[in-house]
Design an enzyme around this catalytic site. Structure first.
Site, PDB file in Angstrom:
ATOM      1  N   TRP A  23       0.845  -1.193   0.000  1.00  0.00           N
ATOM      2  CA  TRP A  23       0.000   0.000   0.000  1.00  0.00           C
ATOM      3  C   TRP A  23       0.881   1.244   0.000  1.00  0.00           C
ATOM      4  CZ3 TRP A  23      -2.297   2.711   4.750  1.00  0.00           C
ATOM      5  CH2 TRP A  23      -3.216   3.699   4.368  1.00  0.00           C
ATOM      6  N   ASP A  47       1.406  -8.760  -0.590  1.00  0.00           N
ATOM      7  CA  ASP A  47       0.042  -8.252  -0.499  1.00  0.00           C
ATOM      8  C   ASP A  47      -0.096  -6.983  -1.337  1.00  0.00           C
ATOM      9  OD1 ASP A  47      -2.616  -8.273   1.402  1.00  0.00           O
ATOM     10  OD2 ASP A  47      -1.962  -6.232   0.987  1.00  0.00           O
ATOM     11  N   TYR A  52      -4.289  -0.155  -5.266  1.00  0.00           N
ATOM     12  CA  TYR A  52      -2.926   0.343  -5.069  1.00  0.00           C
ATOM     13  C   TYR A  52      -2.297   0.783  -6.386  1.00  0.00           C
ATOM     14  CZ  TYR A  52      -3.273  -2.165  -0.569  1.00  0.00           C
ATOM     15  OH  TYR A  52      -3.655  -2.644   0.655  1.00  0.00           O
ATOM     16  N   LYS A  77      -6.878  -7.534  -4.082  1.00  0.00           N
ATOM     17  CA  LYS A  77      -8.180  -7.175  -3.519  1.00  0.00           C
ATOM     18  C   LYS A  77      -9.067  -6.514  -4.573  1.00  0.00           C
ATOM     19  CE  LYS A  77      -5.579  -6.015   0.652  1.00  0.00           C
ATOM     20  NZ  LYS A  77      -4.306  -5.689  -0.013  1.00  0.00           N
ATOM     21  N   HIS A 110     -12.200  -5.514  -0.649  1.00  0.00           N
ATOM     22  CA  HIS A 110     -11.392  -4.498   0.031  1.00  0.00           C
ATOM     23  C   HIS A 110     -12.163  -3.744   1.118  1.00  0.00           C
ATOM     24  CE1 HIS A 110      -7.546  -1.978  -0.936  1.00  0.00           C
ATOM     25  NE2 HIS A 110      -7.798  -1.993   0.356  1.00  0.00           N
ATOM     26  N   ASN A 148     -11.551  -5.001   6.180  1.00  0.00           N
ATOM     27  CA  ASN A 148     -12.294  -3.893   6.809  1.00  0.00           C
ATOM     28  C   ASN A 148     -13.733  -4.255   7.163  1.00  0.00           C
ATOM     29  OD1 ASN A 148     -10.240  -1.660   6.609  1.00  0.00           O
ATOM     30  ND2 ASN A 148     -10.404  -2.205   4.436  1.00  0.00           N
ATOM     31  N   PRO A 197       0.442  -2.262  10.434  1.00  0.00           N
ATOM     32  CA  PRO A 197       0.803  -2.783  11.757  1.00  0.00           C
ATOM     33  C   PRO A 197       1.680  -1.827  12.545  1.00  0.00           C
ATOM     34  CG  PRO A 197       2.109  -3.861  10.066  1.00  0.00           C
ATOM     35  CD  PRO A 197       1.057  -3.046   9.350  1.00  0.00           C
ATOM     36  N   LEU A 198       2.283  -0.859  11.838  1.00  0.00           N
ATOM     37  CA  LEU A 198       3.119   0.156  12.502  1.00  0.00           C
ATOM     38  C   LEU A 198       2.401   1.503  12.549  1.00  0.00           C
ATOM     39  CD1 LEU A 198       6.476  -0.830  10.763  1.00  0.00           C
ATOM     40  CD2 LEU A 198       5.597  -1.605  12.978  1.00  0.00           C
ATOM     41  N   LYS A 238       5.123  -2.612   5.459  1.00  0.00           N
ATOM     42  CA  LYS A 238       5.449  -2.023   4.159  1.00  0.00           C
ATOM     43  C   LYS A 238       6.658  -1.123   4.309  1.00  0.00           C
ATOM     44  CE  LYS A 238       4.975   2.018   1.679  1.00  0.00           C
ATOM     45  NZ  LYS A 238       5.151   3.426   2.078  1.00  0.00           N
ATOM     46  N   ARG A 244      15.309  -1.638   5.732  1.00  0.00           N
ATOM     47  CA  ARG A 244      14.146  -1.795   6.608  1.00  0.00           C
ATOM     48  C   ARG A 244      13.318  -3.012   6.217  1.00  0.00           C
ATOM     49  NH1 ARG A 244      12.436   4.460   6.469  1.00  0.00           N
ATOM     50  NH2 ARG A 244      14.287   5.309   7.509  1.00  0.00           N
TER      51      ARG A 244
END
Length: 282
Positions: A23, A47, A52, A77, A110, A148, A197-198, A238, A244
Site C-alpha cells: 500500500w 500483499d 494500489y 483485492k 477491500h 475492513n 501494523p506500525l 510495508k 528496513r
C-alpha cells in the site's frame, strides 16, 4: 519460526506468517524494486490490491525473482467500484492479467460498504461473494476473504455465503486492536491480518516503545511486529527501503516479556483508530 513458517487457513491452505505490504508504494520502479527486495530478503507472502495501482510492477518483480510460483503467496483485492457478480469476475480477471498470474493465493473484498452502493451493500456483497466463491472453486483463488469488515458486515455475508471468508484484513496495531471483530473472526476460524501494523509510521514517535526496542537491541518496527505475531495477527509491514525491508523480517530471534507486551498494549488510541466502513467516502 521464520518468514516461511505459516498459519493454516480454514481450508488448510498455508499462508506465510508475515506478508510484505505494498500500500502507498508507487507503481513502476519503486514498487518493482521494493517487492523484489522483499522476495530476495526471504518474504514469500506479497500483499497488493487493484486500488494500489501497482499490480503490474508487483507481478513483474514476482516473475523476475525466479522463485517458483508454488513457493509464493500472493494476495490482491477487489476495489469498491467493482462490487457485483459480473463486475467482480471481470476485476479478478484484470488483476490476474496485470499480475501475470494464473491464480492468486488470496482474493479479498477491500471494503464492505462503498459509498456508491450504500443503499444496497448487503446485496452487492452477496453477489460479489458468489463470484468469489466461483473463482475459488475454479482455482483462480486458493483462498477468499474480506478486508475492513466489522461483525455486522460478516453476519450479513454469512446469510448467503456457502464458503465463509478465510481471512479478514484489518487496521490492527497497538493503537487499535479491534477486539470485537477479532474475537468474532477467531470464533469463526477467520485469520486476522494486520495492515498498517506500525500505524503508518506513527509508532516511531513514541518513546515508550523506543525504550523497549533499545533494551532488546531491536528496532521499534521489529518490536511491534513481534507483538503483532504474539497476538495471533498476521502483520503486513510495508517499506521501500531495502535495509528496513530486511529488518522487518527479522522477528524470530527474540521474545517480548510480559512487561514489554504490557507497555505496547498500553498504547491504545495513541495514533488513531480504524476507519468506520459504513462512513468512508469512497
Amino acid at each position: 519460526m521464520t518468514l516461511t513458517d505459516t498459519f493454516t487457513l480454514a481450508n488448510d491452505v498455508k499462508i506465510p506468517v508475515v506478508g510484505f505490504g505494498t500500500w502507498q508504494t508507487p507503481d513502476g520502479d519503486v514498487a518493482y524494486q521494493a517487492t523484489l527486495d522483499a522476495l530476495n530478503a526471504g518474504y514469500r507472502h506479497i500483499d497488493t490490491a487493484a486500488f494500489y495501482g501497482n499490480e503490474e510492477s508487483v507481478g513483474r518483480a514476482i516473475a523476475d525473482s525466479g522463485i517458483a510460483r508454488n513457493e509464493l503467496f500472493v494476495t490482491t483485492k477487489l476495489w469498491n467500484a467493482d462490487h457485483g457478480y459480473a463486475q467482480a469476475q471481470a476485476a479478478l480477471a484484470l488483476s490476474l492479467q496485470k499480475l501475470g498470474l494464473d491464480y492468486v493465493d488470496l482474493y479479498l473484498i477491500h471494503w464492505p460498504n462503498p459509498v456508491a452502493f450504500r443503499n444496497e451493500w448487503q446485496q452487492r456483497n452477496a453477489d460479489t461473494w458468489r463470484a468469489m466463491e466461483e473463482a475459488y472453486n475454479d482455482g483462480k483463488a486458493r483462498a477468499i476473504g474480506v478486508s475492513n469488515f466489522q461483525v455486522h458486515h460478516l453476519e450479513e455475508l454469512f446469510k448467503t455465503a456457502t464458503i465463509k471468508p478465510m481471512v479478514n484484513q484489518l487496521f490492527l496495531n497497538p493503537s487499535d486492536t479491534e477486539d470485537e471483530v477479532v474475537a468474532f473472526d477467531n470464533a469463526h476460524n477467520i485469520l486476522n491480518e494486520a495492515y498498517s501494523p506500525l500505524g503508518t509510521g506513527a509508532i516511531f514517535d513514541l518513546p515508550e516503545v523506543q525504550a523497549v526496542a533499545d533494551r532488546l537491541n531491536k528496532t521499534v518496527a521489529q518490536v511491534v511486529l513481534r507483538w503483532s505475531l504474539d497476538k495471533g495477527f498476521l502483520p503486513l509491514p510495508k517499506s521501500t527501503h531495502t535495509e528496513r525491508i530486511i529488518e522487518n523480517g527479522q522477528l524470530f530471534d527474540f521474545e517480548l516479556s510480559a512487561e514489554d507486551t504490557a507497555v505496547i498494549d498500553g498504547l491504545h488510541g495513541k495514533f488513531g483508530f480504524h476507519k468506520e466502513a459504513d462512513q468512508v467516502e469512497f
